[in-house]
Design a protein around this motif. Sequence first.
Motif, PDB file in Angstrom:
ATOM      1  N   SER A   1      -3.052  51.358   4.864  1.00 31.76           N
ATOM      2  CA  SER A   1      -4.805  51.589   5.462  1.00 31.76           C
ATOM      3  C   SER A   1      -5.142  50.670   6.451  1.00 31.76           C
ATOM      4  N   LEU A   2      -6.165  51.510   7.222  1.00 27.22           N
ATOM      5  CA  LEU A   2      -6.217  50.672   8.408  1.00 27.22           C
ATOM      6  C   LEU A   2      -8.061  49.558   8.136  1.00 27.22           C
ATOM      7  N   ASP A   3      -8.520  50.208   6.564  1.00 25.88           N
ATOM      8  CA  ASP A   3      -9.425  49.124   6.284  1.00 25.88           C
ATOM      9  C   ASP A   3      -9.203  47.968   5.751  1.00 25.88           C
ATOM     10  N   ASP A   4      -7.445  48.004   4.856  1.00 23.61           N
ATOM     11  CA  ASP A   4      -7.056  46.884   4.224  1.00 23.61           C
ATOM     12  C   ASP A   4      -6.675  45.257   5.626  1.00 23.61           C
TER      13      ASP A   4
ATOM     14  N   TRP B   1      -7.836  41.724   7.282  1.00 24.47           N
ATOM     15  CA  TRP B   1      -6.707  40.412   7.694  1.00 24.47           C
ATOM     16  C   TRP B   1      -7.371  39.637   8.116  1.00 24.47           C
ATOM     17  N   VAL B   2      -8.615  39.795   9.390  1.00 32.36           N
ATOM     18  CA  VAL B   2      -8.684  39.065   9.523  1.00 32.36           C
ATOM     19  C   VAL B   2     -10.124  37.993   8.674  1.00 32.36           C
ATOM     20  N   ARG B   3      -9.895  36.909   8.380  1.00 30.65           N
ATOM     21  CA  ARG B   3     -10.749  36.329   7.822  1.00 30.65           C
ATOM     22  C   ARG B   3     -12.277  35.554   8.219  1.00 30.65           C
TER      23      ARG B   3
ATOM     24  N   GLU C   1     -15.284  46.227  17.831  1.00 31.60           N
ATOM     25  CA  GLU C   1     -14.469  47.902  18.477  1.00 31.60           C
ATOM     26  C   GLU C   1     -12.669  46.703  19.251  1.00 31.60           C
ATOM     27  N   ALA C   2     -12.467  45.898  19.058  1.00 32.21           N
ATOM     28  CA  ALA C   2     -11.707  45.395  18.861  1.00 32.21           C
ATOM     29  C   ALA C   2     -10.822  44.738  17.860  1.00 32.21           C
TER      30      ALA C   2
ATOM     31  N   ALA D   1      -5.966  46.456  14.896  1.00 28.74           N
ATOM     32  CA  ALA D   1      -5.799  46.894  13.282  1.00 28.74           C
ATOM     33  C   ALA D   1      -4.732  48.447  13.590  1.00 28.74           C
ATOM     34  N   ARG D   2      -5.780  49.290  14.465  1.00 27.47           N
ATOM     35  CA  ARG D   2      -4.546  50.353  14.404  1.00 27.47           C
ATOM     36  C   ARG D   2      -3.158  50.192  14.933  1.00 27.47           C
TER      37      ARG D   2
END
Length: 296
Positions: A146-149, A153-155, A170-171, A176-177
């Motif tokens: 899942s891309l959203d998950d 990961w960045v907290r 955007e970055a 993530a993608r």
Amino acid sequence: MQHAVGVPLPPPHQPGHGPAAHHPGPPWGSAAEPPQPPPGYGGEPVPPPVVPPAPVAPAMPGFAGAPPAQAPPVPPAHPGAALPPDTTGHVRLPSGTPVAVPPAASVPDPASTTLAVLLIGPAGAGKTSVAQYWAEHRRVPTAHISLDDVREWVRSGFADPQTGWNDHSEAQYRLARRTCGFAARNFLANGISCILDDAVFPDRPVVGLGGWKRHVGPGLLPVVLLPGLDVVLERNAERSGNRRLTDEEVAQIHGRMAGWYGSGLPIIDNSQLDVASTAQVLDEVLARSIASPPNW
């Protein structure tokens, strides 16, 4: 004692090493006398016998007297180099090369074939639920990415697009993608199918399908999940946290997703379908996509 910058520190003292180490030997300096030469040897002294050190039982890790741990074997620097015969714990994985378009004649059954699927849809379309169900009920190993998950990961320093789409969000989206693409290629190279989900817009081909095609490969099979607006609004209302959007945002995203009609990509309207039924329709759509891959 000070050490110059760049000079390595001396290794820590280990039992059995260094000036304070005790090495068992012959009892010289005790009451015992040195051995005498055998008769007829000419009176020359005989060197003392070599006494091997007594075996020491290894101590438990973390306790005083434990033998120093040996470094694990280092894997070869080059993939083609041979491993030492006693090397353990090293599993060589195939390289994650881009996924090619599967030949239709060799993959007649999508339920038992290693595939890479991209499930597209607006927020509230049911992408995550359908992707998880589809991955869990296949006859071959399948992963859900899942891309959203992965974005979350960045907290600390997470750039939430809900607070405004900017250079940082955007970055992080692009990063993530790429991470999802690397993971998908590695799964597929090891015989594990994968299904990815993302809200890809048809009016942004560079950061949309084009990006996924670059990171995963031309064999990626995109499918659009697009229920009616009323269904999407109802499902979005059940969300919480940063996954819940305003009704205006949902309506705007849903309107942009309608641009997929006429694109040539397969579209599933799951307004009246539950998760299991949608996953079944997804298998049927994938079978047609394998037989005749879409142009994208």
